[in-house]
Design an enzyme around this catalytic site. Structure first.
Site, PDB file in Angstrom:
ATOM      1  N   SER A 146       0.843  -1.200   0.000  1.00 53.99           N
ATOM      2  CA  SER A 146       0.000   0.000   0.000  1.00 53.99           C
ATOM      3  C   SER A 146       0.881   1.255   0.000  1.00 53.99           C
ATOM      4  O   SER A 146       1.646   1.447  -0.945  1.00 53.99           O
ATOM      5  CB  SER A 146      -0.960  -0.066   1.192  1.00 53.99           C
ATOM      6  N   ASP A 224     -10.373  -5.712  -2.294  1.00 58.89           N
ATOM      7  CA  ASP A 224      -9.685  -4.652  -1.543  1.00 58.89           C
ATOM      8  C   ASP A 224     -10.546  -3.388  -1.590  1.00 58.89           C
ATOM      9  O   ASP A 224     -10.840  -2.872  -2.673  1.00 58.89           O
ATOM     10  CB  ASP A 224      -8.321  -4.414  -2.227  1.00 58.89           C
ATOM     11  N   HIS A 257      -7.378  -6.041   1.642  1.00 61.43           N
ATOM     12  CA  HIS A 257      -6.163  -5.218   1.753  1.00 61.43           C
ATOM     13  C   HIS A 257      -5.276  -5.653   2.931  1.00 61.43           C
ATOM     14  O   HIS A 257      -4.271  -5.021   3.212  1.00 61.43           O
ATOM     15  CB  HIS A 257      -6.584  -3.758   1.953  1.00 61.43           C
TER      16      HIS A 257
END
Ligand SMILES: N[C@@H](CCC(=O)N[C@@H](CSC=O)C(=O)NCC(=O)O)C(=O)O
Length: 277
Positions: A146, A224, A257
């Protein structure tokens, strides 16, 4: 540069250490973990960059990386995501300030001078770990998640002389084109978006940086929550296609995620790096 070992733990036939050192880049103490296999080394190694809200601990305890690192004989370094402390600027939001350094060198008040995470990772961190542990500085790669995926991509593309391989999980591929990037880079770098380009993986590829990497591996979960609004992997696919470069985006059905997603595919990323180190 003195490295203080805070604790040591035996994990998967190697040693995991929690460490602290003083960084001249950030002007603060910084923490990281380092895992080395048993033996003399020097070992090839990977630097992991974590995402928003993380410390050096999240990846260390949740990813399941060390069993794979042991199989490949690769050491693992995982730093904190920002400078911290009472004298360091902060923001109540989770996506700015402490825990959200975005791996840039801030130029704007109140973030400069402590928020110098690009210089920290490429300078003080590498010097500290290569000085204190049996690591082979000529065989290292970088990966992350991320915000940390953005950090890994941009640092590698800007510094192919430092890293031989790069991969990412659910990375922010273009801070110029997402709300997380708008917010953080406006704060850290100011309103001139031209100053953001060195910290945008798609712009770096458009500008011909890091062409040394034969391929870049990205895993992206299709469940996600941040996929459509923040992550947009199609942007890096388009930039790579236009530049004639290899970027492999694997879209993984059902994965979100979280570190459950990361732990599922971390072995593939270790194998990807091992083949290139
Ligand atoms: N609190 C936020 C989201 C925070 C979050 O999901 N952090 C991720 C990284 S997101 C991008 O950089 C993370 O790694 N968290 C740590 C963990 O151990 O899972 C929200 O609620 O939206």
């Amino acid at each position: 540069m003195t490295v203080e070992t805070l604790s040591t733990h035996r994990v998967h036939g190697g040693a995991l250490r929690y460490c602290r050192h003083d960084s001249t880049s950030t002007g603060t103490p910084m923490k990281f973990t380092v895992w080395t296999p048993d033996g003399q080394g020097p070992f090839p190694y990977l630097v992991w960059l974590s995402g928003l809200t993380c410390t050096e601990d999240n990846f260390t305890v949740k990813s399941g990386v060390y069993q794979h690192a042991a199989r490949h004989g690769i050491a693992i370094v995982a730093p904190d995501t920002s400078p911290r402390g009472e004298g360091v600027a902060d923001d109540p939001a989770y996506d700015l300030g402490q825990g959200a350094g975005f791996y840039v060198d801030a130029t704007q008040a109140p973030w400069a001078p402590h928020f110098m995470m690009h210089s920290y990772v490429t300078g003080d961190l590498l010097a500290a770990v290569e000085g204190a542990f049996p690591l082979d500085g000529a065989r290292k790669g970088i990966f992350g998640h991320s915000m940390g995926g953005h950090g890994a991509l941009t640092i590698a593309l800007k510094h192919p002389e430092l890293f031989k391989s790069v991969s990412a999980f659910a990375p922010i591929v273009s801070p110029l084109n997402c709300p997380w990037g708008d917010k953080a880079l406006s704060a850290y770098l100011g309103p001139d978006r031209a100053a953001w380009r060195p910290y945008d993986a798609c712009a770096l590829i458009e500008d011909g940086k890091g062409a040394e990497f034969d391929d870049i591996l990205i895993d992206q979960g299709l469940a996600d929550n941040f996929l459509e609004n923040q992550l947009k992997p199609e942007l890096i696919e388009a930039a790579a296609a236009k530049a004639g470069r290899e970027v492999t985006v694997r879209r993984q059905a059902g994965y979100d995620h979280s570190y459950f997603f990361i732990s599922t595919f971390i072995g593939d990323h270790l194998a990807f790096h091992a083949a290139r180190l």
